[in-house]
Design a protein around this motif. Structure first.
Motif, PDB file in Angstrom:
ATOM      1  N   TRP A  82      -7.732   9.282  15.821  1.00 52.97           N
ATOM      2  CA  TRP A  82      -7.042   8.022  15.547  1.00 52.97           C
ATOM      3  C   TRP A  82      -6.708   7.902  14.061  1.00 52.97           C
ATOM      4  N   LEU A  83      -5.666   7.137  13.806  1.00 51.61           N
ATOM      5  CA  LEU A  83      -5.187   6.993  12.426  1.00 51.61           C
ATOM      6  C   LEU A  83      -5.169   5.532  11.994  1.00 51.61           C
ATOM      7  N   PHE A  84      -5.369   5.331  10.697  1.00 53.75           N
ATOM      8  CA  PHE A  84      -5.124   4.034  10.072  1.00 53.75           C
ATOM      9  C   PHE A  84      -4.126   4.262   8.940  1.00 53.75           C
ATOM     10  N   GLY A  85      -3.368   3.235   8.654  1.00 55.72           N
ATOM     11  CA  GLY A  85      -2.463   3.300   7.508  1.00 55.72           C
ATOM     12  C   GLY A  85      -3.078   2.570   6.318  1.00 55.72           C
ATOM     13  N   PHE A  86      -2.898   3.151   5.140  1.00 54.29           N
ATOM     14  CA  PHE A  86      -3.333   2.502   3.907  1.00 54.29           C
ATOM     15  C   PHE A  86      -2.096   2.419   3.018  1.00 54.29           C
ATOM     16  N   ALA A  87      -1.586   1.198   2.821  1.00 52.98           N
ATOM     17  CA  ALA A  87      -0.425   1.020   1.954  1.00 52.98           C
ATOM     18  C   ALA A  87      -0.816   0.048   0.854  1.00 52.98           C
ATOM     19  N   SER A  88      -0.233   0.240  -0.307  1.00 53.63           N
ATOM     20  CA  SER A  88      -0.584  -0.685  -1.381  1.00 53.63           C
ATOM     21  C   SER A  88       0.521  -0.707  -2.423  1.00 53.63           C
ATOM     22  N   LYS A  89       0.414  -1.696  -3.273  1.00 55.95           N
ATOM     23  CA  LYS A  89       1.381  -1.796  -4.362  1.00 55.95           C
ATOM     24  C   LYS A  89       0.944  -0.984  -5.570  1.00 55.95           C
ATOM     25  N   SER A  90      -0.357  -0.695  -5.642  1.00 54.95           N
ATOM     26  CA  SER A  90      -0.792   0.056  -6.821  1.00 54.95           C
ATOM     27  C   SER A  90      -1.982   0.985  -6.564  1.00 54.95           C
ATOM     28  N   PHE A  91      -2.920   0.569  -5.759  1.00 56.37           N
ATOM     29  CA  PHE A  91      -4.134   1.378  -5.581  1.00 56.37           C
ATOM     30  C   PHE A  91      -3.892   2.673  -4.819  1.00 56.37           C
TER      31      PHE A  91
END
Lengths: 285, 285, 285, 285
Positions: free
Chosen positions: A230-239
């Motif tokens: 299974w996958l999760f997404g990690f999106a961010s503006k800076s980190f």
């Protein structure tokens, strides 16, 4: 008594769990909800016939959807959780004293009511005073927020039925707007293996990638989900989830976890070649 | 035609694959061998009713059992492969020009014969001139070797039936003896999730740990194996699989792989807390 | 929602019903009781995991266990029913105004309570004033009766668990004693097709044959029972079920039935050769 | 090895047989043919995924499709068999010395070839010198015959796929024409229980009834067919299957049979009320 719950992981692959008995069955305005008791997985519940959580392995999902962003940015104060009616995500979040406010927006109150009854461990954090429960459409809720959250967790069903809107371009755009400039978006990101899930994964990645400068995917072993991969997404503006991890700081918190640790944190972003290829195909479309 | 192959991942959890047709069924002196054709996984074969490889995901298993040790020590020249009748492990090994000799010891010739017929891609390396095929008991074969191999790969079935001896203390001791002082032992190490597999995993780890100063476990996503969460053991007399990896050197070889890459190499040794706990319980028994 | 109830008709043949939801699950001192809702069969209930009745085809069983003896001897006044907790047998009996008294002895009160709630049609006769309900062991109850009943109906589960005693020699002997000299014994007589059922059928026939001068077997199509080919026993001290049938008299009663009619009555005693052979083997043992 | 053949008896009821191995799988111009080996039923074969015959219970079907008409009119000399590729119907027919000629018209030669290989008992009559095998469309074959056969047996698959034409009005009309004035038509007549089969049964009865003064239906217990409750049609220009039976004459032939006997012959025409109602609804449409 031979009573088996069966889930089609694909049209021609299925996974079956022997059921001791069915504890609940109901229909809300949004979906069908069933709760079962099994020897192998303890209690588990399904939405429209798909396993959401089992007592045996829910810790994996909830560890990984919460501790990865929290360890990346320990300064997170305001969190928006969308979906997550089983309560497990909030249960993990409330362990962080540093968090000041958790807004949880679940479209279907019945899911929460049923989980409060059958999964008291999972829902144990919902009465924390920092938690505000909204039974509303997450898509609409987030569209009205600007620069408000340090973290948004999208803990949704698959992109069919009530979860569909939470995989759209406009939703991700609104999440971007609702996040502060240090904001992180983590979402349930489907699976790379079976074709239908693979497509949903690619679409989600493509859309998130449009709005966030950092758009990564991390993987986890969840035995009761299709293929176990299974996958999760990690999106961010800076980190950046790997570079910005301060493992010592998180370990100093002393949180006991069944799956997550700071080595797994770094490791889970290393993806197999075929998954990397699927993701890069998605963004080059 | 509704024809389903079903494998019990535990007594009360089962995985089923729709079969287009059965291509082969036979019994050797050691086990029952069946080959099936499916839409979802392509051809797959089973030994005593347990899936060994499917065309769709065998690349994962073979990538991870071979490239992890080979990238750790590129000076490996002499390899012993035990089991591995489907040929996939040897197929990956023969891609390394640096390897001078591969002894493959499979107890059951019929497995190799059947795989040559139905899985030509998998068995494509068996005719490489560096490969010596022995149809013998691996346990006995290895007991007669001293200081001979740089790498032993134990690509066996579960510790029931013909694979049983390959999980014993005496076998691991003999492997230790058969390895050079830079030798590496990699073995199929079962799964941490379902109870039966968990026990087998603990036993294997406990025994390997007795003989090897380095005894690590690494994980991989194999959708058609029980729980999808599978483990390999990496034991050695000196090499540490993470510290001693020279990623640039391996990448310079230019081998295309579907799962393995050097980030995965490092990442796969990071284990979830519950798996670490099971392993540490095993060695403290 | 893929939820399937499965019953093994033999070790290697099984029948499965898609379940909409489980309505009840409970354990009494004697057995496990489950009630399910299905689209194909309506509601159905199981004892220890074996289907007892379904709304769709219970009329067949109850027609044939009641109207065959009642049409053979319309002078029946006193009836003992053993088992029959679902109430269907009594529902058919109370349609006969000529019957004066029905003693129903069911060992497990919970079966009756559950059926009253979920199968109101089936249990609709239980409050008839001629009916006396005893929650006792039928084996013991009948042992205390002498020359008292014109008809005993043994509407039991299979000869495993609570139904076991109702297939013993001493039980049949006591039935004989409890019947008047015109008495008839009708019993659920298992099936001739699958081996386990076949053996139970032979044992029952052998034992009944010892005590009754007339000991016949009749057959019926019950789709939800193993093989669909089910048998009842007709034993009596004097009546022959075919010769003594006065069809006109029964037809004059004007009872509407879904399966039974007086042609079926005569026809159901004609058995296939392989069944006749099994029965004659049983009595010659 | 858990390998199960499953047949949907209705959308939500299914029957499953554990398979030891698949012996054959092939596709003809008309249909898919599979042969399996099982412990419970011996070998069995399926056409387009539906069980045709099993070694364990085929004797029931073939007894009842052949001996009922043959015992009704022992003067039958010329027989046309349509379908019947497994050979069982002809095997029973050739036991009658009085028969002079058997034309068997099977559309699919592969069925016969496969059955000759795997079911030698079933096909043992096909080489009898009175038998003429035609691999043609039965619908067309019969349309070219006038006043030629004393008996036509339609031993077909269900009215989907290649069997479809054998359930049409024009086919029954042609059968009528092809029969002598003492001619009998017996046909596989589906089942009364599950809805899809029920409709096919009603349509067949309605159409046959239009052309034949005598149009009856008889029932039989076939455990491996849907619901176990199967029907055959008996239509004729003059014979009544019950009144015209001369039991002594048939019994004098001394044919050993596993299911059929002359009591069953008379009894099988007595139908349950719900089946009678379905049939009478069909003809009053």
């Amino acid at each position: 008594m031979e009573l088996w719950y069966t889930e089609n992981h694909s049209k021609e692959a299925k996974f079956s769990i022997k059921v001791e008995k069915q504890l609940y069955s109901g229909k809300s305005d949004f979906q069908r909800i069933d709760v079962f008791e099994s020897n192998e997985f303890g209690k588990f519940f399904t939405l429209d016939g798909l396993v959401m959580i089992t007592e045996k392995d829910e810790f994996i999902y909830h560890d990984m959807i919460v501790h990865v962003p929290m360890a990346t940015n320990p300064a997170i104060k305001k969190v928006l959780v969308i979906g997550a009616g089983d309560g497990g995500t909030v249960r993990e979040l409330v362990r962080y004293e540093s968090i000041e406010k958790i807004d949880m927006v679940e479209i279907d109150q019945l899911v929460v009511d049923v989980c409060r009854e059958y999964f008291p461990h999972s829902t144990s954090g919902l009465d924390d005073e920092r938690v505000n429960l909204y039974f509303e459409d997450g898509l609409k809720f987030v569209s009205e927020k600007v620069n408000e959250y340090d973290l948004i967790i999208v803990d949704s069903t698959d992109p069919i039925g009530p979860g569909e809107g939470l995989f759209t371009r406009v939703f991700y755009e609104n999440c971007h707007k609702a996040l502060t400039d240090k904001g992180i978006l983590v979402n349930q990101h489907e699976s790379p293996f079976y074709e239908e899930y693979q497509k949903a994964m690619q679409r989600a990645h493509q859309r998130i990638h449009e709005f966030f400068p950092v758009a990564k995917v991390y993987q986890v072993h969840i035995p009761t989900y299709a293929s176990g991969h299974w996958l999760f997404g990690f999106a961010s503006k800076s980190f950046d989830p790997v570079k910005d991890l301060d493992a010592d700081r998180w370990n100093a918190l002393g949180l006991e976890t069944g799956y997550y640790n700071t080595e797994i944190h770094k490791a889970c972003f290393a993806l197999p070649n075929y998954v990397k290829k699927l993701l890069s195909e998605a963004v080059s479309k």
